[in-house]
Design a protein around this motif. Structure first.
Motif, PDB file in Angstrom:
ATOM      1  N   LEU A 117      12.488   8.940  -6.028  1.00  0.00           N
ATOM      2  CA  LEU A 117      12.717   7.960  -7.087  1.00  0.00           C
ATOM      3  C   LEU A 117      13.585   6.808  -6.584  1.00  0.00           C
ATOM      4  N   VAL A 118      14.633   7.165  -5.844  1.00  0.00           N
ATOM      5  CA  VAL A 118      15.518   6.130  -5.286  1.00  0.00           C
ATOM      6  C   VAL A 118      14.717   5.190  -4.399  1.00  0.00           C
ATOM      7  N   LEU A 119      13.908   5.792  -3.503  1.00  0.00           N
ATOM      8  CA  LEU A 119      13.115   4.968  -2.590  1.00  0.00           C
ATOM      9  C   LEU A 119      12.106   4.120  -3.349  1.00  0.00           C
TER      10      LEU A 119
ATOM     11  N   TYR B 137      11.946   0.190  -2.848  1.00  0.00           N
ATOM     12  CA  TYR B 137      10.743  -0.517  -2.371  1.00  0.00           C
ATOM     13  C   TYR B 137      10.208  -1.463  -3.436  1.00  0.00           C
ATOM     14  N   ALA B 138      10.283  -1.051  -4.683  1.00  0.00           N
ATOM     15  CA  ALA B 138       9.843  -1.938  -5.771  1.00  0.00           C
ATOM     16  C   ALA B 138      10.677  -3.214  -5.767  1.00  0.00           C
ATOM     17  N   ALA B 139      11.977  -3.055  -5.539  1.00  0.00           N
ATOM     18  CA  ALA B 139      12.858  -4.228  -5.523  1.00  0.00           C
ATOM     19  C   ALA B 139      12.504  -5.154  -4.361  1.00  0.00           C
ATOM     20  N   LEU B 140      12.224  -4.548  -3.195  1.00  0.00           N
ATOM     21  CA  LEU B 140      11.873  -5.356  -2.018  1.00  0.00           C
ATOM     22  C   LEU B 140      10.601  -6.161  -2.266  1.00  0.00           C
ATOM     23  N   LEU B 141       9.586  -5.484  -2.826  1.00  0.00           N
ATOM     24  CA  LEU B 141       8.321  -6.179  -3.077  1.00  0.00           C
ATOM     25  C   LEU B 141       8.493  -7.277  -4.117  1.00  0.00           C
ATOM     26  N   GLN B 142       9.262  -6.957  -5.151  1.00  0.00           N
ATOM     27  CA  GLN B 142       9.459  -7.925  -6.222  1.00  0.00           C
ATOM     28  C   GLN B 142      10.240  -9.144  -5.732  1.00  0.00           C
ATOM     29  N   SER B 143      11.230  -8.907  -4.870  1.00  0.00           N
ATOM     30  CA  SER B 143      12.063 -10.030  -4.418  1.00  0.00           C
ATOM     31  C   SER B 143      11.257 -11.036  -3.606  1.00  0.00           C
TER      32      SER B 143
ATOM     33  N   ALA C 116      15.781  -1.549   7.168  1.00  0.00           N
ATOM     34  CA  ALA C 116      16.906  -0.866   6.518  1.00  0.00           C
ATOM     35  C   ALA C 116      16.387   0.202   5.554  1.00  0.00           C
ATOM     36  N   LEU C 117      15.369  -0.156   4.781  1.00  0.00           N
ATOM     37  CA  LEU C 117      14.804   0.808   3.835  1.00  0.00           C
ATOM     38  C   LEU C 117      14.179   1.984   4.556  1.00  0.00           C
ATOM     39  N   PHE C 118      13.597   1.691   5.710  1.00  0.00           N
ATOM     40  CA  PHE C 118      13.016   2.784   6.476  1.00  0.00           C
ATOM     41  C   PHE C 118      14.114   3.735   6.945  1.00  0.00           C
ATOM     42  N   ALA C 119      15.265   3.173   7.320  1.00  0.00           N
ATOM     43  CA  ALA C 119      16.392   4.011   7.738  1.00  0.00           C
ATOM     44  C   ALA C 119      16.813   4.932   6.590  1.00  0.00           C
ATOM     45  N   VAL C 120      16.857   4.372   5.365  1.00  0.00           N
ATOM     46  CA  VAL C 120      17.190   5.191   4.194  1.00  0.00           C
ATOM     47  C   VAL C 120      16.156   6.301   4.027  1.00  0.00           C
TER      48      VAL C 120
ATOM     49  N   CYS D 129       0.837  -1.203   0.000  1.00  0.00           N
ATOM     50  CA  CYS D 129       0.000   0.000   0.000  1.00  0.00           C
ATOM     51  C   CYS D 129       0.868   1.247   0.000  1.00  0.00           C
ATOM     52  N   GLY D 130       1.914   1.238   0.831  1.00  0.00           N
ATOM     53  CA  GLY D 130       2.807   2.383   0.895  1.00  0.00           C
ATOM     54  C   GLY D 130       3.436   2.655  -0.461  1.00  0.00           C
ATOM     55  N   PHE D 131       3.779   1.586  -1.162  1.00  0.00           N
ATOM     56  CA  PHE D 131       4.413   1.718  -2.480  1.00  0.00           C
ATOM     57  C   PHE D 131       3.443   2.350  -3.479  1.00  0.00           C
ATOM     58  N   VAL D 132       2.195   1.904  -3.453  1.00  0.00           N
ATOM     59  CA  VAL D 132       1.187   2.467  -4.348  1.00  0.00           C
ATOM     60  C   VAL D 132       1.022   3.959  -4.068  1.00  0.00           C
ATOM     61  N   LEU D 133       0.949   4.320  -2.784  1.00  0.00           N
ATOM     62  CA  LEU D 133       0.761   5.720  -2.412  1.00  0.00           C
ATOM     63  C   LEU D 133       1.972   6.559  -2.824  1.00  0.00           C
ATOM     64  N   LEU D 134       3.157   5.988  -2.622  1.00  0.00           N
ATOM     65  CA  LEU D 134       4.371   6.706  -3.030  1.00  0.00           C
ATOM     66  C   LEU D 134       4.341   6.968  -4.534  1.00  0.00           C
ATOM     67  N   SER D 135       3.945   5.954  -5.296  1.00  0.00           N
ATOM     68  CA  SER D 135       3.867   6.113  -6.758  1.00  0.00           C
ATOM     69  C   SER D 135       2.899   7.220  -7.115  1.00  0.00           C
ATOM     70  N   LEU D 136       1.705   7.204  -6.467  1.00  0.00           N
ATOM     71  CA  LEU D 136       0.703   8.224  -6.769  1.00  0.00           C
ATOM     72  C   LEU D 136       1.202   9.607  -6.372  1.00  0.00           C
ATOM     73  N   ALA D 137       1.935   9.677  -5.254  1.00  0.00           N
ATOM     74  CA  ALA D 137       2.453  10.972  -4.814  1.00  0.00           C
ATOM     75  C   ALA D 137       3.425  11.521  -5.849  1.00  0.00           C
ATOM     76  N   ILE D 138       4.261  10.629  -6.391  1.00  0.00           N
ATOM     77  CA  ILE D 138       5.221  11.075  -7.414  1.00  0.00           C
ATOM     78  C   ILE D 138       4.473  11.574  -8.649  1.00  0.00           C
TER      79      ILE D 138
END
Lengths: 446, 275
Positions: free
Chosen positions: B221-223, B227-233, B250-254, B187-196
């Protein structure tokens, strides 16, 4: 008659062997008739309920003479089950008053159970109470005693962890499975070796909804028999590897000299199943699974000692909680006994109240002619004045009397109070004869 | 701008954080429900605070970094309450409550006498849409990190063969925690995409360019890629359980570093000054 004492006679797993308990047990269908029978034949017992479970048979009763009632209940129980009384004499217990209240509360809170904290007993007590109510055998004291028992049990369960923990190895394994997996319905359980304890654990898991079961054993016939029984697939132990990637829970109990699985083997299995978690339960001695398997991610390995230790920890946790529960029970017993004591005073209080009422009414009657000459307003005023004085006096006396009930030497105090007020409590609720006659006359206040 | 409401909300968050902290170790269930209640009260008080400020500003009160931090704290608290009540995951409050308490406290410290209003160029209907999407996404990433911490806590107890140290009723199974983590991330990823996307559209309307390689845009964009990589993996090679939890944290720290960095060190159009 309201006043009375709670009394219990019965036997349980603490006092009697199962051979005797099963001869005494009552089936649910028999309870109502038995209670009706009791009511007909034993007038000393004013209220009664019959609790019959596989661990205990108890008669819970209220009576004004507990000793007599207990003797009657014992002979009644023996007669009902066609046993000699002396067969019961050694194995039964009889409790009255405070001890009986405490016993009932402890039973309800599962402190007297074979497995302390097991939850079934409360339901059994509720059923016994409902049957007794239906048979019309329950009065004020038992109503309150049972309701209090249920609320104490609830309180104990809410404020202590007495029901927590798993007290057997297979229960501990099942509990852990539920900590790892959300639903067991869509999981596959695999048995390597079909030992007794593995079978028990698998049975436990299928009861919780596991539908897919693979049983691998050296002797295929045994695996097939168990698979038929539990509903699953049987395979030979040496051909089990292809099934492993499907298994979420693997229970090892095979007789092997070397571990069945090596870390390298399991690692490739985990990769195939996309690292979905796997719970390995090692019930085998020597152990079926290599200790190194535990290092793998998303693999949880528990051997028989781990599970035994968890079961033991849970048991000692329960014992500590039981101690806290006893304190709660004791507090509630106090409260209930205070209520019972106040109940004993009810006849005395009633007697005093009617005595004073009658004195007042008598005076009204004496002055009826004069009262009639007054204006209605004045008459009402005079009557209110007299009633106010008597009520104030009455209030003072009654609150002192209620206090008396809490004191240790209340018997002496009560008898003094009786002599001072000229009432007798031995004939509860009834005023002295000559006044009773007057009361039945026309209302003097009218 | 600090009001009585802000301070009251902060106090409630601090109480909630303390109660969750103590409640984590204590066997008393009551503490956790008190802590949850305190968090709810804090979110309620801050709702009033933000409503008053929004009415005054005529738009979302995000003129300064302090204001936007306070708004982010509020959104995180609200989303946290939803997760706590809907998923019966009260312990996630042990992460959410201190996080929002710290964020709001920092916002209060930075706010001081700053009473700037929003620049005219940014007063647009796009603002609430874009900011809400972005902040909701960030709140979900905070929660995902919180759930991951709980996963690691529970997993370490199970691996250490000491499962009884956390009462069963406190946390759901590992499988549930893992799934909740995945859903929050998705969900966070979808929202991030929409925000961009909304940010780009708004920029195109205001400045005539979709993308201007601002620090926030770059880091978003980096994030997004990470996040896309994390979900895909997870889907492709089964990164789940402990590894997924660690990567989420770790991603949250970034995310946190980039958030603080772009807002405090190199503020572009997004930053406190809205230059």
């Amino acid at each position: 008659m309201i006043s009375g004492t709670l009394c219990i006679i019965g036997l349980s797993h603490h006092t009697a062997p199962v051979e005797l308990r099963e001869r005494l047990a009552f089936s649910p269908g028999e309870v109502a008739d038995t209670l009706l029978n009791l009511k007909r034949s034993q007038p000393t017992v004013s209220e009664a309920a019959l609790v019959s479970t596989c661990n205990r048979v108890e008669m819970v009763a209220a009576a004004s003479d507990p000793d007599l009632a207990q003797a009657e209940l014992l002979s009644f129980l023996a007669a009902e089950r066609k046993l000699e009384q002396h067969a019961l004499r050694k194995v039964h217990y009889r409790l009255a008053g405070r001890a009986a209240v405490r016993h009932l509360f402890r039973v309800g809170a599962s402190l007297d159970s074979m497995v302390v904290g097991e939850p079934q007993i409360l339901g059994q007590l509720k059923a016994a109470y409902a049957q007794a109510v239906e048979a019309g055998a329950v009065g004020l004291i038992l109503h309150r005693a049972f309701h209090k028992t249920f609320s104490v049990a609830k309180l104990v369960r809410k404020s202590t962890a007495i029901g927590a923990g798993s007290v057997s190895v297979s229960a501990a394994a099942v509990r852990l499975a539920r900590q790892i997996f959300d639903s067991l319905r869509d999981k596959t359980v695999m048995l390597l070796g079909a030992g007794r304890m593995a079978e028990l654990t698998a049975r436990h898991l299928t009861q919780l909804g596991v539908e897919s079961l693979v049983i691998a054993n050296h002797r295929l016939e045994r695996a097939a028999a168990l698979a038929r029984d539990l509903g699953g697939t049987a395979v030979a132990l040496e051909h089990c590897m292809p099934y492993l990637k499907l298994a979420d829970v693997v229970i090892g109990s095979a007789a092997v000299r070397e571990p069945i699985l090596t870390p390298a083997e399991l690692h490739s299995v985990m990769r195939e199943r996309l690292h979905r978690p796997m719970f390995l339960i090692d019930l085998g001695v020597p152990r079926n699974f290599h200790r190194g398997l535990d290092e793998l991610e998303n693999v949880f390995l528990y051997d028989i000692d781990d599970l035994g230790r968890i079961a033991a920890e849970a048991l000692s946790e329960r014992e500590q909680e039981a101690h806290r529960a006893e304190l709660i029970v004791e507090r509630e017993v106090d409260a209930f006994c205070r209520w019972l004591e106040r109940l004993e005073l009810v006849p005395a209080i009633k007697a005093v109240r009617s005595r004073i009422d009658l004195l007042r009414d008598h005076e009204f009657r004496r002055h009826r002619a004069w009262l009639a000459t007054l204006l209605p307003d004045d008459r009402a005023h005079v009557e209110a004045l007299v009633r106010g004085v008597t009520n104030k006096v009455l209030h003072q006396i009654l609150s002192e009397l209620r206090q008396l009930g809490q004191e240790p030497d209340k018997e002496v105090a009560l008898s003094i109070a009786q002599r001072l007020l000229g009432v007798s409590v031995s004939a509860p609720g009834l005023p002295a004869p000559q006044e009773a006659r007057r009361k039945s006359g026309s209302d003097p206040r009218g | 701008m600090i009001t009585v409401w802000t301070l009251a909300a902060l106090l409630a968050y601090v109480v909630a954080a303390g109660a969750f902290g103590v409640g984590l170790k204590s066997p008393r269930e009551q503490l956790i429900s008190w802590a949850t209640m305190a968090l709810a009260v804090g979110a309620g008080l801050q709702t009033v605070d933000l409503l008053l400020q929004a009415l005054k500003a005529g738009n979302l009160p995000v003129a300064t970094f302090a204001q936007s931090l306070a708004l982010l704290a509020w959104i995180t608290a609200v989303v946290g309450m939803v997760v706590i009540t809907r998923l019966r995951l009260a312990l996630v409050g042990a992460v959410v409550a201190p996080a929002v308490a710290i964020a709001l406290a920092a916002a209060c410290l930075m706010a001081q006498n700053d009473d700037r209003s929003l620049p005219r160029a940014l007063r647009s209907a796009w603002l609430p849409v874009h900011v809400t999407l972005a902040f909701l996404g960030q709140a979900l990433f905070v929660l995902a990190a919180g759930v991951s911490l709980l996963y690691l806590l529970k997993e370490s107890r199970l691996k250490a063969k000491r499962p009884l140290e956390i009462p069963d009723s406190r946390l759901p199974s590992l499988e549930s925690l893992d799934r909740i983590n995945y859903r929050l991330l998705a969900c966070g990823f979808v929202l991030l995409s929409l925000a961009i996307v909304t940010g780009a559209l708004w920029a195109a309307g205001t400045w005539g360019r979709f993308w201007s390689w601002e620090p926030v845009e770059l880091w978003s964009l980096v994030l997004w890629v990470l996040y896309a990589a994390l979900l895909q993996s997870r889907l492709a090679i089964g990164v789940r359980g402990r590894r997924a939890a660690r990567l989420t944290i770790a991603l949250f720290a970034v995310l946190l570093c980039s958030y603080l960095g772009v807002n405090l060190l190199v503020p572009g159009k997004h930053g406190g000054s809205f230059g």
